[in-house]
Motif scaffolding. Structure first.
Motif, PDB file in Angstrom:
ATOM      1  N   ALA A  76     -55.513 102.098  -0.158  1.00 38.37           N
ATOM      2  CA  ALA A  76     -54.911 102.403  -1.465  1.00 38.37           C
ATOM      3  C   ALA A  76     -53.554 101.728  -1.645  1.00 38.37           C
ATOM      4  CB  ALA A  76     -54.784 103.924  -1.661  1.00 38.37           C
ATOM      5  N   GLN A  77     -53.473 100.452  -1.291  1.00 36.61           N
ATOM      6  CA  GLN A  77     -52.193  99.753  -1.373  1.00 36.61           C
ATOM      7  C   GLN A  77     -52.241  98.489  -2.228  1.00 36.61           C
ATOM      8  OE1 GLN A  77     -49.926  99.002   2.223  1.00 36.61           O
ATOM      9  NE2 GLN A  77     -51.325 100.233   3.423  1.00 36.61           N
ATOM     10  N   ALA A 135     -50.898  98.041  -6.067  1.00 30.88           N
ATOM     11  CA  ALA A 135     -49.451  98.163  -6.294  1.00 30.88           C
ATOM     12  C   ALA A 135     -48.685  96.986  -5.681  1.00 30.88           C
ATOM     13  CB  ALA A 135     -48.941  99.481  -5.716  1.00 30.88           C
ATOM     14  N   ILE A 136     -49.113  96.520  -4.532  1.00 31.24           N
ATOM     15  CA  ILE A 136     -48.419  95.374  -3.920  1.00 31.24           C
ATOM     16  C   ILE A 136     -48.609  94.137  -4.794  1.00 31.24           C
ATOM     17  CG2 ILE A 136     -48.145  93.929  -1.855  1.00 31.24           C
ATOM     18  CD1 ILE A 136     -49.432  96.186  -0.225  1.00 31.24           C
ATOM     19  N   GLU A 169     -46.317  94.265  -7.693  1.00 29.64           N
ATOM     20  CA  GLU A 169     -44.948  93.943  -7.295  1.00 29.64           C
ATOM     21  C   GLU A 169     -44.777  92.431  -7.112  1.00 29.64           C
ATOM     22  OE1 GLU A 169     -42.109  95.505  -7.097  1.00 29.64           O
ATOM     23  OE2 GLU A 169     -41.044  93.833  -6.141  1.00 29.64           O
ATOM     24  N   GLN A 206     -47.260  98.771 -12.916  1.00 28.22           N
ATOM     25  CA  GLN A 206     -48.543  99.287 -12.439  1.00 28.22           C
ATOM     26  C   GLN A 206     -48.731 100.687 -12.984  1.00 28.22           C
ATOM     27  OE1 GLN A 206     -46.936  99.431  -8.415  1.00 28.22           O
ATOM     28  NE2 GLN A 206     -47.380 101.611  -8.277  1.00 28.22           N
ATOM     29  N   THR A 223     -51.331 103.623 -11.463  1.00 25.24           N
ATOM     30  CA  THR A 223     -52.354 103.806 -10.437  1.00 25.24           C
ATOM     31  C   THR A 223     -53.172 105.073 -10.698  1.00 25.24           C
ATOM     32  OG1 THR A 223     -50.748 104.946  -9.033  1.00 25.24           O
ATOM     33  CG2 THR A 223     -51.005 102.593  -8.669  1.00 25.24           C
ATOM     34  N   PHE A 224     -54.358 105.124 -10.142  1.00 22.55           N
ATOM     35  CA  PHE A 224     -55.270 106.285 -10.268  1.00 22.55           C
ATOM     36  C   PHE A 224     -55.526 106.619 -11.743  1.00 22.55           C
ATOM     37  CE2 PHE A 224     -53.255 106.744  -6.186  1.00 22.55           C
ATOM     38  CZ  PHE A 224     -54.250 107.194  -5.346  1.00 22.55           C
ATOM     39  N   ARG A 279     -52.950 109.540 -15.646  1.00 22.14           N
ATOM     40  CA  ARG A 279     -53.208 109.609 -14.206  1.00 22.14           C
ATOM     41  C   ARG A 279     -52.973 111.030 -13.733  1.00 22.14           C
ATOM     42  NH1 ARG A 279     -48.954 109.059 -10.147  1.00 22.14           N
ATOM     43  NH2 ARG A 279     -50.458 107.953  -8.887  1.00 22.14           N
ATOM     44  N   THR A 282     -42.635 104.771 -11.232  1.00 22.55           N
ATOM     45  CA  THR A 282     -42.699 103.805 -10.143  1.00 22.55           C
ATOM     46  C   THR A 282     -41.449 102.933 -10.113  1.00 22.55           C
ATOM     47  OG1 THR A 282     -45.008 103.589 -10.815  1.00 22.55           O
ATOM     48  CG2 THR A 282     -44.255 102.175  -9.019  1.00 22.55           C
ATOM     49  N   LYS A 333     -48.485 107.895  -3.075  1.00 24.93           N
ATOM     50  CA  LYS A 333     -49.486 106.825  -3.047  1.00 24.93           C
ATOM     51  C   LYS A 333     -49.217 105.780  -4.116  1.00 24.93           C
ATOM     52  CE  LYS A 333     -53.266 109.374  -0.946  1.00 24.93           C
ATOM     53  NZ  LYS A 333     -54.495 110.136  -1.211  1.00 24.93           N
ATOM     54  N   ASP A 334     -48.442 106.155  -5.123  1.00 27.03           N
ATOM     55  CA  ASP A 334     -48.039 105.194  -6.154  1.00 27.03           C
ATOM     56  C   ASP A 334     -46.792 104.438  -5.704  1.00 27.03           C
ATOM     57  OD1 ASP A 334     -48.327 104.342  -9.108  1.00 27.03           O
ATOM     58  OD2 ASP A 334     -46.206 104.885  -8.938  1.00 27.03           O
ATOM     59  N   LEU A 335     -45.872 105.159  -5.094  1.00 25.76           N
ATOM     60  CA  LEU A 335     -44.586 104.579  -4.714  1.00 25.76           C
ATOM     61  C   LEU A 335     -44.673 103.706  -3.456  1.00 25.76           C
ATOM     62  CD1 LEU A 335     -41.457 104.469  -4.890  1.00 25.76           C
ATOM     63  CD2 LEU A 335     -41.407 106.592  -3.557  1.00 25.76           C
ATOM     64  N   ARG A 346     -45.807 100.091  -3.543  1.00 28.12           N
ATOM     65  CA  ARG A 346     -44.854  99.277  -4.315  1.00 28.12           C
ATOM     66  C   ARG A 346     -43.677  98.910  -3.400  1.00 28.12           C
ATOM     67  NH1 ARG A 346     -45.448  97.159  -9.800  1.00 28.12           N
ATOM     68  NH2 ARG A 346     -43.554  95.943  -9.930  1.00 28.12           N
TER      69      ARG A 346
END
Ligand SMILES: Cc1cc2nc3c(=O)[nH]c(=O)nc-3n(C[C@H](O)[C@H](O)[C@H](O)COP(=O)(O)OP(=O)(O)OC[C@H]3O[C@@H](n4cnc5c(N)ncnc54)[C@H](O)[C@@H]3O)c2cc1C
Ligand SMILES: Nc1ncnc2c1ncn2[C@@H]1O[C@H](COP(=O)(O)O)[C@@H](O)[C@H]1O
Lengths: 257, 323
Positions: free
Chosen positions: A126-127, A130-131, A134, A140, A142-143, A158, B75, B103-105, B108
């Motif tokens: 789950a990365q 978002a990466i 960035e 972003q 997420t979910f 979300r 975020t 899990k969001d932060l 990032r």
């Protein structure tokens, strides 16, 4: 609208996972490979958006030769074209390296919105979404379980523990999809036929100019701890008797209530 | 050289969430093994007053950024602030919560700091002076030991797994400038679900129902048992897809992966995708009228019977026991 959907090929949820004796990975023999279920939501949302706003959908995937099947599945669902990043040096890629390679491929394309799954059900990390956001310098959400796009305005819902957030941002952005967003369509037979002729560009790390060095690695994989055999309760044959026996065991033996 | 074990405190409505104390206690333990300091980053609005509280759980130093932009969480604001303070102080290890916010932060931050992270860990330790994180993969079908070679080494801790230990430390509070740039995301609305509802991902006890519940109205008997036990109510995908329960309650490979002390599965057959999501629970109870149901292979205690008779009886027994 230029829409990107990142898809990963993963073992089917039915797959029994066997760790190799030396802990270096999992036994891949006999595994059926499928599109990551969360990526199906991403592809579906991408297609819905295209149908509404016009434009096209590009599928990007990193994986060995077999990942082409998953790209073709997404093309059969209705995406226009694909990018397949196939490089043995990326086999041990972690989330950062994966996102960096995806970003390099996506930077070369026009894009307004990028869909990822909230997580891949193999590494469960789950990365990557978002990466990727960035690295591309875009926001972003997420979910995501609900998405509305109006011009360049993005409104997404979300979940968090005990609440739903309504979040506003603007294009371009990365959305990570989760269950509830939509019902992914199945590829139709004509869709499957057409997908065979759709263009898929092949890339490797050198062509993208990205490093393949991972920032983290799975040093060892371990099978889950074996569970001791359980007890079937049968103090007496009545539901009340079994319930009483269970309550007592939970209190006195397991000490969990 | 990078040093110190850091945590990103998680707040909700101006108060620390429980997972923050779990992270603080864990940071203390790791910091002691390394002979280094445990530090915390607190980003919030009107939080300067509570920041020092973290000293109680072993934090030596708390870095606080107090700014209206931090509440509610976004975020951009949080990632910018945390990345800045962690970089300025050259943190060696950074712990984040594997909650919805974390899990969001966390990823990032991974991007901003160009490092690696072990997600959703169930154990962390120090080996050869480095972080060794243990986490379920393939939804718990196996586990991985993760090492991070870049700095900081980030690990996200699964809520409700790590013990809270009180060990008084200075908890010295220092303000820092978060250096917020342009913020591109905004929370328009927070729609709260029913008050007091416990999320399955954070529950000590989960009472779950599947297709065997026959209909949404019958979940009342699970709610009642859950009420007595202080438990959350979970569901199989069959129950969620039938529209009987909210998506957020789904346990399994495409739902939430949980590890409570006690998981009570009622009318759930035990499909591999469901087992994947809950088999790391400490104790598993299965109530199913089919003795051949695969759930019994994972259950510590199995009750082969009609759940509509067993569950109400169990609620009564638990009421008696728990007064
Ligand atoms: C890609 C994919 C992802 C999936 N992800 C998930 C996931 O994340 N989570 C998940 O749960 N599933 C998931 N599934 C679905 C999974 O395969 C099963 O279909 C599902 O878990 C079955 O739910 P169930 O056990 O409630 O229903 P069933 O399998 O129908 O079982 C119902 C059980 O209730 C029992 N029962 C009936 N009446 C009574 C009674 N009166 N008293 C006691 N027992 C009774 C029956 O004996 C039976 O064992 C996924 C499937 C796929 C293909
Ligand atoms: N190898 C890959 N190729 C394409 N997309 C990927 C890849 N790995 C991860 N992703 C995307 O990132 C999401 C999250 O993956 P992960 O961070 O690995 O859990 C997935 O659902 C995909 O959308």
């Amino acid at each position: 609208m230029n829409i990107i959907a990142c898809v990963k090929q993963v073992p089917d949820t039915e797959a029994q996972i066997k760790v190799k004796a030396d802990g270096s990975g999992i036994e891949e023999g006999g595994i059926k490979w499928v599109m990551n279920p969360y990526d199906e939501f991403g592809v579906e949302e991408a297609l819905k958006l295209k149908e509404k706003a016009g434009g096209d959908v590009t599928i990007v995937s990193i994986g060995p030769a077999r990942a082409m099947e998953t790209i073709r599945t997404a093309l059969a669902m209705g995406a226009e074209k694909g990018v397949h990043i196939d490089d043995p040096a990326l086999n041990a890629a972690d989330a950062y390296t994966t996102a960096a390679a995806l970003a390099a491929a996506i930077k070369g394309l026009p894009y307004d919105i990028i869909f990822c799954g909230q997580r891949a059900i193999d590494d469960d990390s789950a990365q990557v979404g978002a990466i990727l956001a960035e690295i591309l310098g875009v926001p972003q959400v997420t979910f995501v379980t609900k998405l509305e796009i109006d011009g360049t305005k993005v409104k997404a819902v979300r979940p968090i523990e005990g609440a739903q957030l309504v979040i506003e941002t603007s294009l371009p952005c990365v959305i990570t999809a989760t269950k509830g967003l939509n019902e992914p369509r199945y590829a139709s037979l004509p869709g499957i036929m057409k997908a065979k002729k759709k263009p898929v560009e092949a890339k490797n790390a050198a062509a993208l100019g990205v490093s393949t060095d991972a920032k983290s690695k799975v040093a060892k994989m371990i099978p889950p701890p074996a569970r001791p055999p359980g007890k079937i309760l049968c103090a007496d044959d009545t539901p009340e008797g079994k319930a009483a026996e269970l309550a007592k065991l939970l209190r006195e033996e397991a000490k969990v209530i | 050289m990078a040093k110190g074990v850091w945590i990103v405190a998680e707040l909700r409505d101006g108060a620390f969430r429980k997972v923050t104390f779990e992270m603080a206690s864990t940071a203390r333990k790791l910091a002691d093994q390394l002979g280094e300091e445990a530090c915390a980053v607190v980003c919030g609005s009107g939080v300067a007053g509570i920041a020092g509280e973290l000293g109680k759980y072993g934090i030596d130093k708390v870095y606080v950024a107090d700014n209206a932009a931090f509440e509610p969480y976004t975020t951009d604001a949080h990632a910018a602030a945390v990345a800045k303070v962690v970089k300025d102080n050259d943190a060696a290890i950074l712990l984040v919560a594997a909650s919805f916010q974390g899990k969001d932060l966390a990823p990032r931050l991974v991007g901003k700091l160009a490092t690696g992270m072990a997600s959703d860990c169930t154990d962390v330790k120090i080996a050869d002076g480095k972080l060794l994180a243990i986490r379920p993969m393939y939804a718990g079908k196996c586990f991985g030991e993760i090492v991070v070679s870049a700095t900081p080494q980030i690990a996200a801790l699964r809520p409700n797994v790590f013990p809270i230990v009180e060990s008084a430390k200075a908890g010295a509070v220092e303000a820092f400038d978060p250096g917020l740039g342009e913020l591109k995301t905004k929370v328009l609305e927070v729609q709260k679900e029913q008050a007091g509802k416990i999320d399955v991902s954070e529950a000590n006890i989960i009472v779950s129902g599947g297709r065997g519940m026959k209909g949404p109205e019958n979940f009342a008997i699970l709610e009642e048992l859950a009420g007595v036990l202080g438990a959350a109510v979970g569901a199989s995908r069959a129950a969620v897809d039938a529209g009987w329960r909210a998506q957020s309650d789904q346990v399994g490979q495409t739902g939430k992966v949980v590890s409570p002390n006690l998981y009570i599965a009622c009318g759930i057959s035990g499909a591999i995708q469901h087992l994947a999501g809950m088999s790391s629970s400490k104790y598993i109870v299965a109530v199913n009228k089919d003795p051949e149901a695969p759930i019994f292979q994972k259950a510590d205690y199995g009750l082969v019977d009609d759940l509509f008779k067993v569950v109400p009886a169990l609620t009564q027994e638990c009421k008696k026991l728990l007064g």
